[in-house]
Design a protein around this motif. Structure first.
Motif, PDB file in Angstrom:
ATOM      1  N   ILE A   1       0.848  -1.189   0.000  1.00 26.65           N
ATOM      2  CA  ILE A   1       0.000   0.000   0.000  1.00 26.65           C
ATOM      3  C   ILE A   1       0.886   1.242   0.000  1.00 26.65           C
ATOM      4  CG2 ILE A   1      -1.874  -1.165   1.236  1.00 26.65           C
ATOM      5  CD1 ILE A   1      -0.977   0.439   3.758  1.00 26.65           C
ATOM      6  N   ARG A   2       0.297   2.371  -0.390  1.00 29.27           N
ATOM      7  CA  ARG A   2       0.989   3.659  -0.287  1.00 29.27           C
ATOM      8  C   ARG A   2       0.468   4.391   0.946  1.00 29.27           C
ATOM      9  NH1 ARG A   2       0.303   7.446  -5.343  1.00 29.27           N
ATOM     10  NH2 ARG A   2      -1.875   7.187  -4.732  1.00 29.27           N
ATOM     11  N   PHE A   3       1.365   5.014   1.696  1.00 29.51           N
ATOM     12  CA  PHE A   3       0.951   5.750   2.888  1.00 29.51           C
ATOM     13  C   PHE A   3       1.954   6.871   3.142  1.00 29.51           C
ATOM     14  CE2 PHE A   3       3.393   2.006   4.133  1.00 29.51           C
ATOM     15  CZ  PHE A   3       4.361   2.515   4.988  1.00 29.51           C
ATOM     16  N   GLU A   4       1.638   7.717   4.096  1.00 32.17           N
ATOM     17  CA  GLU A   4       2.538   8.806   4.466  1.00 32.17           C
ATOM     18  C   GLU A   4       3.299   8.437   5.719  1.00 32.17           C
ATOM     19  OE1 GLU A   4       1.843  13.135   6.222  1.00 32.17           O
ATOM     20  OE2 GLU A   4       1.350  13.074   4.070  1.00 32.17           O
ATOM     21  N   ARG A   5       4.578   8.694   5.715  1.00 32.02           N
ATOM     22  CA  ARG A   5       5.430   8.397   6.863  1.00 32.02           C
ATOM     23  C   ARG A   5       6.335   9.593   7.116  1.00 32.02           C
ATOM     24  NH1 ARG A   5      10.505   7.338   7.145  1.00 32.02           N
ATOM     25  NH2 ARG A   5      11.328   6.480   9.090  1.00 32.02           N
ATOM     26  N   ASN A   6       6.147  10.241   8.262  1.00 36.67           N
ATOM     27  CA  ASN A   6       6.962  11.403   8.629  1.00 36.67           C
ATOM     28  C   ASN A   6       6.991  12.461   7.527  1.00 36.67           C
ATOM     29  OD1 ASN A   6       7.582  10.145  11.076  1.00 36.67           O
ATOM     30  ND2 ASN A   6       9.464   9.230  10.275  1.00 36.67           N
ATOM     31  N   GLY A   7       5.830  12.703   6.919  1.00 38.30           N
ATOM     32  CA  GLY A   7       5.728  13.724   5.881  1.00 38.30           C
ATOM     33  C   GLY A   7       6.215  13.295   4.521  1.00 38.30           C
ATOM     34  N   ARG A   8       6.595  12.035   4.386  1.00 41.86           N
ATOM     35  CA  ARG A   8       7.069  11.527   3.086  1.00 41.86           C
ATOM     36  C   ARG A   8       6.192  10.375   2.619  1.00 41.86           C
ATOM     37  NH1 ARG A   8      12.673   9.432   3.169  1.00 41.86           N
ATOM     38  NH2 ARG A   8      12.550   9.185   5.420  1.00 41.86           N
ATOM     39  N   THR A   9       6.138  10.203   1.305  1.00 37.02           N
ATOM     40  CA  THR A   9       5.410   9.076   0.734  1.00 37.02           C
ATOM     41  C   THR A   9       6.211   7.798   0.927  1.00 37.02           C
ATOM     42  OG1 THR A   9       4.397  10.497  -0.934  1.00 37.02           O
ATOM     43  CG2 THR A   9       4.405   8.133  -1.381  1.00 37.02           C
ATOM     44  N   ALA A  10       5.528   6.744   1.316  1.00 34.94           N
ATOM     45  CA  ALA A  10       6.166   5.429   1.469  1.00 34.94           C
ATOM     46  C   ALA A  10       5.261   4.380   0.853  1.00 34.94           C
ATOM     47  CB  ALA A  10       6.426   5.116   2.937  1.00 34.94           C
ATOM     48  N   TRP A  11       5.855   3.287   0.418  1.00 33.29           N
ATOM     49  CA  TRP A  11       5.114   2.146  -0.114  1.00 33.29           C
ATOM     50  C   TRP A  11       5.561   0.924   0.683  1.00 33.29           C
ATOM     51  CZ3 TRP A  11       7.612   5.870  -2.874  1.00 33.29           C
ATOM     52  CH2 TRP A  11       6.842   6.652  -3.739  1.00 33.29           C
ATOM     53  N   GLY A  12       4.607   0.192   1.235  1.00 34.55           N
ATOM     54  CA  GLY A  12       5.018  -0.932   2.055  1.00 34.55           C
ATOM     55  C   GLY A  12       3.876  -1.808   2.500  1.00 34.55           C
TER      56      GLY A  12
ATOM     57  N   SER B   1       5.273  -1.423   8.654  1.00 32.14           N
ATOM     58  CA  SER B   1       6.545  -1.708   9.311  1.00 32.14           C
ATOM     59  C   SER B   1       7.660  -2.016   8.306  1.00 32.14           C
ATOM     60  CB  SER B   1       6.389  -2.884  10.280  1.00 32.14           C
ATOM     61  OG  SER B   1       5.954  -4.049   9.596  1.00 32.14           O
ATOM     62  N   ASN B   2       7.301  -2.320   7.073  1.00 28.05           N
ATOM     63  CA  ASN B   2       8.274  -2.551   6.002  1.00 28.05           C
ATOM     64  C   ASN B   2       7.925  -1.599   4.864  1.00 28.05           C
ATOM     65  OD1 ASN B   2       9.617  -5.434   6.771  1.00 28.05           O
ATOM     66  ND2 ASN B   2       7.431  -5.428   7.279  1.00 28.05           N
ATOM     67  N   TRP B   3       8.915  -0.848   4.350  1.00 27.94           N
ATOM     68  CA  TRP B   3       8.581   0.146   3.342  1.00 27.94           C
ATOM     69  C   TRP B   3       9.803   0.589   2.551  1.00 27.94           C
ATOM     70  CZ3 TRP B   3      11.776   3.784   5.104  1.00 27.94           C
ATOM     71  CH2 TRP B   3      11.881   4.007   6.479  1.00 27.94           C
ATOM     72  N   ILE B   4       9.522   1.277   1.446  1.00 27.94           N
ATOM     73  CA  ILE B   4      10.542   1.997   0.691  1.00 27.94           C
ATOM     74  C   ILE B   4      10.072   3.438   0.570  1.00 27.94           C
ATOM     75  CG2 ILE B   4       9.499   1.294  -1.522  1.00 27.94           C
ATOM     76  CD1 ILE B   4      12.332   1.494  -2.744  1.00 27.94           C
ATOM     77  N   SER B   5      11.000   4.375   0.707  1.00 29.51           N
ATOM     78  CA  SER B   5      10.670   5.794   0.652  1.00 29.51           C
ATOM     79  C   SER B   5      11.851   6.557   0.061  1.00 29.51           C
ATOM     80  CB  SER B   5      10.338   6.317   2.053  1.00 29.51           C
ATOM     81  OG  SER B   5       9.874   7.639   2.007  1.00 29.51           O
TER      82      SER B   5
ATOM     83  N   TYR C   1      18.813  11.702  -5.065  1.00 26.78           N
ATOM     84  CA  TYR C   1      17.777  11.259  -4.140  1.00 26.78           C
ATOM     85  C   TYR C   1      18.298  10.087  -3.324  1.00 26.78           C
ATOM     86  CZ  TYR C   1      14.691  14.086  -7.024  1.00 26.78           C
ATOM     87  OH  TYR C   1      14.106  15.130  -7.694  1.00 26.78           O
ATOM     88  N   GLN C   2      17.832  10.017  -2.092  1.00 30.07           N
ATOM     89  CA  GLN C   2      18.163   8.906  -1.217  1.00 30.07           C
ATOM     90  C   GLN C   2      16.947   7.999  -1.108  1.00 30.07           C
ATOM     91  OE1 GLN C   2      20.413   9.626   2.454  1.00 30.07           O
ATOM     92  NE2 GLN C   2      18.697   8.693   3.562  1.00 30.07           N
ATOM     93  N   ALA C   3      17.129   6.742  -1.411  1.00 29.07           N
ATOM     94  CA  ALA C   3      16.085   5.740  -1.234  1.00 29.07           C
ATOM     95  C   ALA C   3      16.369   4.965   0.042  1.00 29.07           C
ATOM     96  CB  ALA C   3      16.048   4.791  -2.427  1.00 29.07           C
ATOM     97  N   GLU C   4      15.351   4.796   0.867  1.00 30.18           N
ATOM     98  CA  GLU C   4      15.501   4.058   2.115  1.00 30.18           C
ATOM     99  C   GLU C   4      14.536   2.880   2.121  1.00 30.18           C
ATOM    100  OE1 GLU C   4      14.837   6.863   5.235  1.00 30.18           O
ATOM    101  OE2 GLU C   4      16.581   8.088   4.702  1.00 30.18           O
ATOM    102  N   ILE C   5      15.050   1.716   2.448  1.00 30.42           N
ATOM    103  CA  ILE C   5      14.251   0.493   2.518  1.00 30.42           C
ATOM    104  C   ILE C   5      14.315  -0.042   3.949  1.00 30.42           C
ATOM    105  CG2 ILE C   5      14.018  -1.890   1.748  1.00 30.42           C
ATOM    106  CD1 ILE C   5      15.223  -1.040  -0.936  1.00 30.42           C
ATOM    107  N   ARG C   6      13.158  -0.084   4.593  1.00 32.57           N
ATOM    108  CA  ARG C   6      13.098  -0.597   5.971  1.00 32.57           C
ATOM    109  C   ARG C   6      12.478  -1.985   5.967  1.00 32.57           C
ATOM    110  NH1 ARG C   6       9.818  -1.024  10.759  1.00 32.57           N
ATOM    111  NH2 ARG C   6      10.893  -0.262  12.619  1.00 32.57           N
ATOM    112  N   THR C   7      13.122  -2.916   6.636  1.00 31.75           N
ATOM    113  CA  THR C   7      12.595  -4.280   6.732  1.00 31.75           C
ATOM    114  C   THR C   7      12.720  -4.790   8.164  1.00 31.75           C
ATOM    115  OG1 THR C   7      14.768  -5.088   5.984  1.00 31.75           O
ATOM    116  CG2 THR C   7      13.006  -4.982   4.341  1.00 31.75           C
TER     117      THR C   7
END
Length: 279
Positions: free
Chosen positions: A52-63, A68-72, A127-133
């Motif tokens: 799904i797409r959602f907002e995380r700390n003012g940024r778009t994230a997909w996860g 709890s798991n996302w890329i932004s 751009y910096q891409a961050e992947i949380r797992t």
């Protein structure tokens, strides 16, 4: 295993989106993906149907649905100021499988999870891409997030399209039949702009035709019709009457493009001309 920094996820820089689609293979299963734009940056991804797409700390994230798991993504300065402090990644902490990628910058812990950091270039910007797992899902999801990053697209933000039918009607003559053809096409275009299914179906040659062409009204895409010509009534050597239309369209994800179609009409048993195809 490939040598460290031997593989490029993205050649040169992020490509500009061209309207195409993608799908992903994971565990032998094909995952359909929808084009999904970043709400703040000129970037977009092909989001798999299980995310799904959602907002995380003012940024778009997909996860994942539990977020709890996302890329932004974030835009950064070339002096690394955006990476200073507690969240500066360390290559020494990187997962071995990621060290092969030239874009990989390292990672850092985030609670009981890990954030892996990549750097990409799009239209001369960095751009910096961050992947949380999370540990429980890292093995399954990290390869998928890498594939998503590999397919990231550039899309400049556009002002909303002013939808409507802005056409100077072509000269089709004064014949009643000719005027009925033109009127049918105009009603069809108006229905597409308004996403009016009832009006749209009223112009169709058959219910099956309407079902086949329903993608024009079953989305929130905006249409701006700007020009129309006709090839002949009926078209040479056929029983079809063809009108060519030019238009702009804009999807709800912000992709805008110019396109043209031919609207073909056939005469019904009742003697009326109705839309048989738009192609």
């Amino acid at each position: 295993m490939p040598a460290a920094k031997s593989v490029s996820l993205i050649k040169d820089e992020v490509p500009e989106y061209d309207g195409s689609g993608r799908a992903y293979m994971t565990g032998g299963t094909e995952l359909k993906a929808d084009y999904s734009s970043d709400r703040n940056l000129p970037l977009a991804v092909f989001m798999p149907e299980n995310l799904i797409r959602f907002e995380r700390n003012g940024r778009t994230a997909w996860g994942t649905s539990d977020k709890s798991n996302w890329i932004s993504f974030r835009k950064i300065q070339t002096d690394d100021s955006a990476l200073a402090g507690a969240y500066k990644p360390e290559i020494a902490d990187g997962a071995a499988a990621l060290l092969q990628y030239k874009e990989y910058q390292g990672g850092y812990p985030d609670g009981n999870s890990r954030v892996d950091v990549f750097r990409i270039r799009a239209k001369e910007e960095i751009y910096q891409a961050e992947i949380r797992t999370t540990p429980a899902q890292r093995e399954e999801l990290l390869p998928l997030f890498i594939d998503i990053l590999r397919e990231v697209q550039y899309m400049k933000k556009q002002t909303p399209l002013v939808a409507g039918v802005f056409i100077q009607e072509p000269n089709v003559g004064v014949g009643k039949e000719n005027r009925q053809m033109l009127n049918e096409v105009m009603i069809c275009l108006q229905a597409i702009v308004a996403h009016d299914k009832k009006k749209f179906m009223s112009t169709m040659y058959s219910p099956e035709t309407g079902d086949y062409l329903s993608f024009f009204i079953n989305t929130s895409t905006s249409y701006r019709f700007t020009e129309m010509t006709y090839e002949g009534i009926p078209a040479e050597g056929t029983q079809r009457a063809n009108f060519d239309v030019s238009f702009q369209y804009m999807t709800d994800e912000g992709y805008q493009a110019d396109q043209s179609y031919t609207i073909s009409l056939l005469r019904t048993k009742q003697g009326e001309w109705k839309v048989a195809n738009i192609d």
